[in-house]
Each structure stands twice: as C-alpha cells, then as structure tokens.
Design an enzyme around this catalytic site. Structure first.
Site, PDB file in Angstrom:
ATOM      1  N   HIS A   1      -4.204   0.483   5.203  1.00 23.05           N
ATOM      2  CA  HIS A   1      -4.139   1.501   6.255  1.00 23.05           C
ATOM      3  C   HIS A   1      -4.325   2.922   5.728  1.00 23.05           C
ATOM      4  O   HIS A   1      -4.331   3.869   6.503  1.00 23.05           O
ATOM      5  CB  HIS A   1      -2.787   1.383   6.960  1.00 23.05           C
ATOM      6  CG  HIS A   1      -1.650   1.585   6.001  1.00 23.05           C
ATOM      7  ND1 HIS A   1      -1.343   0.690   4.990  1.00 23.05           N
ATOM      8  CD2 HIS A   1      -0.763   2.595   5.873  1.00 23.05           C
ATOM      9  CE1 HIS A   1      -0.322   1.136   4.297  1.00 23.05           C
ATOM     10  NE2 HIS A   1       0.059   2.292   4.809  1.00 23.05           N
ATOM     11  N   ASP A   2      -4.418   3.079   4.410  1.00 19.66           N
ATOM     12  CA  ASP A   2      -4.529   4.426   3.844  1.00 19.66           C
ATOM     13  C   ASP A   2      -5.937   4.788   3.393  1.00 19.66           C
ATOM     14  O   ASP A   2      -6.187   5.942   3.045  1.00 19.66           O
ATOM     15  CB  ASP A   2      -3.587   4.569   2.631  1.00 19.66           C
ATOM     16  CG  ASP A   2      -2.121   4.645   3.037  1.00 19.66           C
ATOM     17  OD1 ASP A   2      -1.843   5.132   4.143  1.00 19.66           O
ATOM     18  OD2 ASP A   2      -1.270   4.213   2.249  1.00 19.66           O
TER      19      ASP A   2
ATOM     20  N   GLU B   1       4.153  -0.815  -3.651  1.00 19.16           N
ATOM     21  CA  GLU B   1       3.074   0.175  -3.741  1.00 19.16           C
ATOM     22  C   GLU B   1       3.460   1.148  -4.854  1.00 19.16           C
ATOM     23  O   GLU B   1       4.537   1.752  -4.812  1.00 19.16           O
ATOM     24  CB  GLU B   1       2.933   0.928  -2.421  1.00 19.16           C
ATOM     25  CG  GLU B   1       1.803   1.951  -2.479  1.00 19.16           C
ATOM     26  CD  GLU B   1       1.934   3.052  -1.431  1.00 19.16           C
ATOM     27  OE1 GLU B   1       0.904   3.615  -1.054  1.00 19.16           O
ATOM     28  OE2 GLU B   1       3.067   3.360  -1.003  1.00 19.16           O
TER      29      GLU B   1
ATOM     30  N   ASP C   1       7.457  -3.969   5.931  1.00 19.66           N
ATOM     31  CA  ASP C   1       7.205  -2.786   5.124  1.00 19.66           C
ATOM     32  C   ASP C   1       8.498  -1.983   5.080  1.00 19.66           C
ATOM     33  O   ASP C   1       8.997  -1.544   6.130  1.00 19.66           O
ATOM     34  CB  ASP C   1       6.109  -1.963   5.828  1.00 19.66           C
ATOM     35  CG  ASP C   1       5.310  -1.114   4.870  1.00 19.66           C
ATOM     36  OD1 ASP C   1       5.908  -0.562   3.951  1.00 19.66           O
ATOM     37  OD2 ASP C   1       4.085  -0.996   5.082  1.00 19.66           O
TER      38      ASP C   1
ATOM     39  N   ASP D   1       7.318   0.712  -0.032  1.00  9.03           N
ATOM     40  CA  ASP D   1       6.539   1.947  -0.013  1.00  9.03           C
ATOM     41  C   ASP D   1       6.864   2.792  -1.263  1.00  9.03           C
ATOM     42  O   ASP D   1       8.038   2.925  -1.637  1.00  9.03           O
ATOM     43  CB  ASP D   1       6.949   2.716   1.259  1.00  9.03           C
ATOM     44  CG  ASP D   1       5.996   3.839   1.595  1.00  9.03           C
ATOM     45  OD1 ASP D   1       4.806   3.564   1.766  1.00  9.03           O
ATOM     46  OD2 ASP D   1       6.463   4.993   1.700  1.00  9.03           O
TER      47      ASP D   1
HETATM   48  C1  NOJ Z   1       2.465   5.246   1.504  1.00 13.52           C
HETATM   49  C2  NOJ Z   1       2.057   4.642   2.801  1.00 13.52           C
HETATM   50  O1  NOJ Z   1       1.131   3.609   2.584  1.00 13.52           O
HETATM   51  C3  NOJ Z   1       1.496   5.759   3.652  1.00 13.52           C
HETATM   52  O2  NOJ Z   1       0.880   5.278   4.810  1.00 13.52           O
HETATM   53  C4  NOJ Z   1       2.635   6.699   3.969  1.00 13.52           C
HETATM   54  O3  NOJ Z   1       2.135   7.794   4.717  1.00 13.52           O
HETATM   55  C5  NOJ Z   1       3.299   7.222   2.694  1.00 13.52           C
HETATM   56  N1  NOJ Z   1       3.543   6.178   1.750  1.00 13.52           N
HETATM   57  C6  NOJ Z   1       4.603   7.897   2.990  1.00 13.52           C
HETATM   58  O4  NOJ Z   1       5.581   6.966   3.324  1.00 13.52           O
END
Ligand code: NOJ
Length: 537
Positions: A321-322, A256, A98, A195
């Site tokens: 994870h979000d 992402e 990542d 990211d």
């Molecule tokens: C997206 C990531 O998936 C998340 O977990 C993170 O907090 C934010 N970007 C900031 O990097």
C-alpha cells in the site's frame, strides 16, 4: 521437512477500504471481505493480511490507532471481525492483522492521559521533552517534535504530529502494549504485521542523527537514522514480543523494517534474531526499489538469501500500500509484471501479494482535489502520495465495478473494465489465470516453496538462471529480462535436452520452439520452469 505455515506461505494483502463495500458508503469493510472469501480462496493463497482496521481518526488511514481493542465503525464491528476470523479459518485461511506499536493516535486515551501533566498516571507513556532536543524529523515532513500546550512540553513523532511515538523504554508502556497484543492472540488472530518495528526504541540521550551523503528530496532522508531507530534495545523488545506470541501455538510476526535508501537486507534480516528468536519474518523491499534488470535483481536476491541464511525464512514482495503498483512501475508492460511475479513465486520462503496485482490493476489517477493521503497533500506536486496504489478492486464491468453501489472513496484505475475479475475468470490466458496457475504450481511443489535456490553464473547478462532443489526434485528456472529472444545452451549446465521437461512458461504462446539442438530458447520477457530429470547441476 516439516515447516511452520508461515515459512512457505502465500499471503494476500487486503487494503480493507478498497476491497469490497457491503453497506454502500463507498468504503470497503469487513463484511465485504467476508463476502469475497470464496474468491480469495480461489487464488490458492494461504493467508490474508489486513491493513489496520482498529478505531482511528484516520489521519493516516488507520496507522493512527485510538483503540486497539475495537474496530473502526467504517469497517464494521467486533462481531464482524469475530465472524471474519471464524469464516477465514473455515476456509483454512490464516488471518494477519496490522499492528502499529511504534505510535498511537493523539486521540488514544493513553496520550490524552499522558498530555495532562508531567505527573499524570501515564506521564512516561510517550516521549516528552522540555525543549526540542535534537534534529530528528518526522518522516511525513517537518520537525519530529511538536509542542503540546496542555502539558507544556514537546512530544516526539516519527510520522505525523497526530501519531505520537510510544515510549518503549518505560516498562509500563510495554506491559500495556503487550496487553493489546494478547487480546488479539486470544481472539485467534494468526499473526501480525508489525509497522516500522525497528523504530520502537529511541536513543536515551536524544543524540542528533548524523547527516547522510547525497541529495534526496525529503529532508528526512538526508539524515542517517541511527538514533531515532535501530537502537540495540529494540531487538530485546522484539524478542520479548516473540516470547509472548509463542505462548500461543502457530502464530507469526512479520516486521516492516524501515531502511535507509537504498535497501539494507542485512538490517531487515537482523530483526529475525541470530537463531530466529526475534521476528518470524521481515520484509526486504530491494526488488521494489531496484530497477528491472537481471543482474541487479540477481544481486538483490542473492544478498537477501545470504543475509537471511538457510536457517531462517526470506520474504518476497513486489507490491504494497506504500508503493506504486508494480505494473505501473513497469510502464504498464504486462510481460514484465508477469516475469517479476514469476521470479517472486519461484523463490524460497514466504510470498506477499497485494490485492489487485493478480488482475494487473494499474495505479489510479488521483487529482489534487481528490487526494486523501496526508503525504500526497503535503508533497504534491513533487510526490503524489499513496492514493494511486490504494484504488478500489474491480470485480465486474459496469457502474462501480461490483465494489460498491456508491462512488468509491478513491477513483478506479483508468479503463477498469479491462481488468475485472468477471472477465478474467473467463480467459485462460488472463493475468488472473496466470497468478492462479503459478500459485497452484508452487503449492504442489515443495521444492519450489522450500528448496534451496542456487543461482547459476552464466554469460548472458539478460538472464537470471537458478535451480530449486529438494530431495530428488530439481527445477531449472530461466528468466529473460530483455525484450529479445535469448538462447541458452543445455551444455552450460551439463544437461541434454532430453534431461528436462517444461513445466511452466509465463508466455502461453511462445514464438520459439522451446528446444532446438542443444539450446533452450526463451521469448522476450519470458520465464520458464523446467523439471530436470537428471540430478547433476
Ligand atoms: C508504514 C506503513 O506501511 C505506512 O502506510 C504508514 O503510513 C507508516 N508506517 C506510519 O505508520
């Protein structure tokens, strides 16, 4: 068809803090992942993606990197990561890291240098201004601009103040970033999850974002993010990055893409480039944000396929994870969770799974006092943050479930004994067995991985019906989103029951005879895959 590995892969996402602890400090680590490679391989997946493992003050659990070229001691050492890459490759597993390239930690040496003065060597590595020039906000709350006393200016951060945004308009910054990417490519990493990659370039003249319509709880979502993300120049930067990555054989970029609410698959697809010259893959989160409904899910999937087109590759994801775990989103209804996975794994393209979903692991319950996620701390009780979906893996029954000999950094899910790998391995009908057999089926059937998907319009609004075809092979997939039994007539598809053979069902003990007269019968929340022996749909 000769495809690159990433075009039909199944990726297993690991949140390293929560997978396996090898040194009993209550936090998962790289040696822990190495110990579990056998298990990962046994799932039948092709690749692992690790959330960030680089040196970090952990203000946002690794999404604030202070050294791209080293491993945070919590996770292990460079020797550990080298070993992990080597061992994973021995298991024929690709390794995806990542990379957070939109921002660094405020403890990164580049930022420490940049904040020294307006004439420092890295003065333009970040986005500085004398005043607060616009209405841009931080996604994690508050203004997007923070005053730095040392430099006497404000810097911009899309997330926490501890995560200053890099200035991608400065060629020297881009060179430095690419140096870090090259470092890991040379080490043999097979791909990167990038990211918030559509945020990297900001408006040069810092124009205000316009207001968004409607009401949303986060002030950040009350703006249309047209000037702090998605600038046209971000596409050219991604193209450059892809060129670099392509100088190494068989590597991959998956991005992402932050979208406005609700999802915008066209935006995610635009980062693949018109002819696939930008990212190899990008995420569309529509199925996560859309409620469980045959019609709505079919619409999402069609829209995503259309946006991506046949010449590029879609991704399919239900968990990460979000977001709250899918089974928790489905109010712990295991049949719904299986159905969603069945729908996901019978699509064309690349599949992303999140550790624990193969066990039906539920969100953990985290009390306010134990909350770790900065987002939860800020927005509690309106939003409880992302700790719940980051709970530790449950390997076995008993104290700490084989995760660690110490108490874990986040609580286990309630009734964790019910979900252990140990028990589920013994049950042919467990969630784990279901995932394994579905992944195996997919891996042996090129038509399921690569074949064209054609949705069949039909009367029943509780069902999604589609074919998956490649060369001489054709499958008919029927997915029942309702709790009631449904029947579909073979005649609707120009078939007779003798033309088809059942290959897979999400329900091991169907109450209905599968075929009656000219009908296909499905139990409530059942998904069925039929092989069609007559090519006529
Ligand atoms: C997206 C990531 O998936 C998340 O977990 C993170 O907090 C934010 N970007 C900031 O990097």
């Amino acid at each position: 068809m000769d495809l690159a590995w990433w075009q039909d892969c199944v990726v297993y996402q690991i949140y390293p803090r929560s997978f396996q602890d090898s040194n009993n400090d209550g936090i998962g680590d790289l040696q822990g992942i190495i110990q579990r490679l056998d298990y990962i391989k046994s799932l039948g997946v092709d690749a692992i993606w690790l959330n960030p493992i680089f040196t970090s003050p952990m203000a946002d659990f690794g999404y604030d990197i202070s050294d791209y070229r080293d491993i945070d001691p919590i996770f292990g050492s460079m020797a550990d990561v080298d070993l992990l890459i080597e061992k994973a490759h021995e298991y024929s597993l690709k390794v995806i890291f990542d990379l957070v390239l939109n921002h660094t930690s405020n403890k990164h040496p580049w930022f420490l240098e940049s904040r020294k003065s307006k004439d420092s060597k890295k003065a333009d590595y970040y986005i500085w201004n004398d005043t607060v020039p616009n209405n841009w906000k931080g996604a994690f709350g508050g203004r997007g601009w923070t005053f730095d006393k040392q430099r006497g200016q404000f810097y911009f951060h899309s997330f926490l103040p501890q995560q200053p945004d890099l200035n991608w308009r400065n060629p020297a910054t881009v060179d430095s970033i690419f140096g870090e990417v090259r470092f890991w490519l040379e080490k043999g990493v097979d791909g990167f999850r990038l990211d918030v990659i559509n945020s990297i370039v900001k408006d040069e003249s810092f124009r205000d974002n316009p207001k968004a319509f409607g009401h949303r709880p986060r002030p950040y979502d009350m703006q249309r993010h047209i000037f702090d993300r998605n600038r046209p120049e971000s596409h050219s930067k991604v193209k450059m990055l892809r060129k670099l990555v392509d100088t190494f054989p068989d590597r991959m970029l998956v991005g992402e893409i932050m979208v406005e609410n609700p999802g915008e698959p066209e935006l995610a697809a635009s980062y693949l480039g018109k002819t696939g010259e930008e990212l190899n893959l990008s995420f569309d989160f529509s199925l996560i944000t859309t409620s469980f409904s045959a019609q709505k899910w079919q619409r999402c999937a069609k829209r995503w396929y259309e946006a991506v087109g046949m010449h590029r590759t879609p991704t399919w994801v239900m968990n990460n994870h979000d977001v709250s775990r899918s089974i928790s989103r489905f109010s712990n209804n295991e049949q719904k969770a299986r159905l969603a996975t069945f729908f996901q794994l019978t699509q064309r393209g690349a599949i992303f799974l999140y550790y624990g979903e193969e066990l039906g692991l539920r969100d953990s319950f985290v009390y306010r006092k134990d909350m770790q996620d900065p987002l939860g701390r800020r927005y509690w009780p309106f939003y409880r943050g992302r700790d719940a979906q980051r709970g530790p893996m449950v390997w076995s029954v008993g104290a700490n479930h084989g995760f660690s000999e110490s108490d874990p950094w986040l609580p286990f899910t309630k009734h964790a004994n019910r979900y252990t790998v140990e028990n589920q391995e013994l049950e042919p009908d467990s969630m784990l067995s279901f995932y394994r057999s579905l992944i195996e089926l997919r891996s042996h059937e090129p038509a399921l991985r690569q074949g064209m998907c054609v949705f069949q319009e039909q009367q029943n609004t509780s069902l999604i019906v589609y074919t998956r075809s490649l060369d001489e092979t054709q499958f008919l997939v029927l997915v029942n989103f309702s709790s009631k039994m449904q029947s579909v007539s073979f005649g609707e598809f120009g078939l007779r029951s003798s033309d088809s053979e059942e290959i897979f069902s999400t329900t091991s003990n169907s109450k209905q005879p599968r075929f009656s007269y000219e009908n296909i019968n499905l139990d409530g929340y059942e998904g069925v895959l039929l092989r069609i022996n007559k090519l006529n749909i």
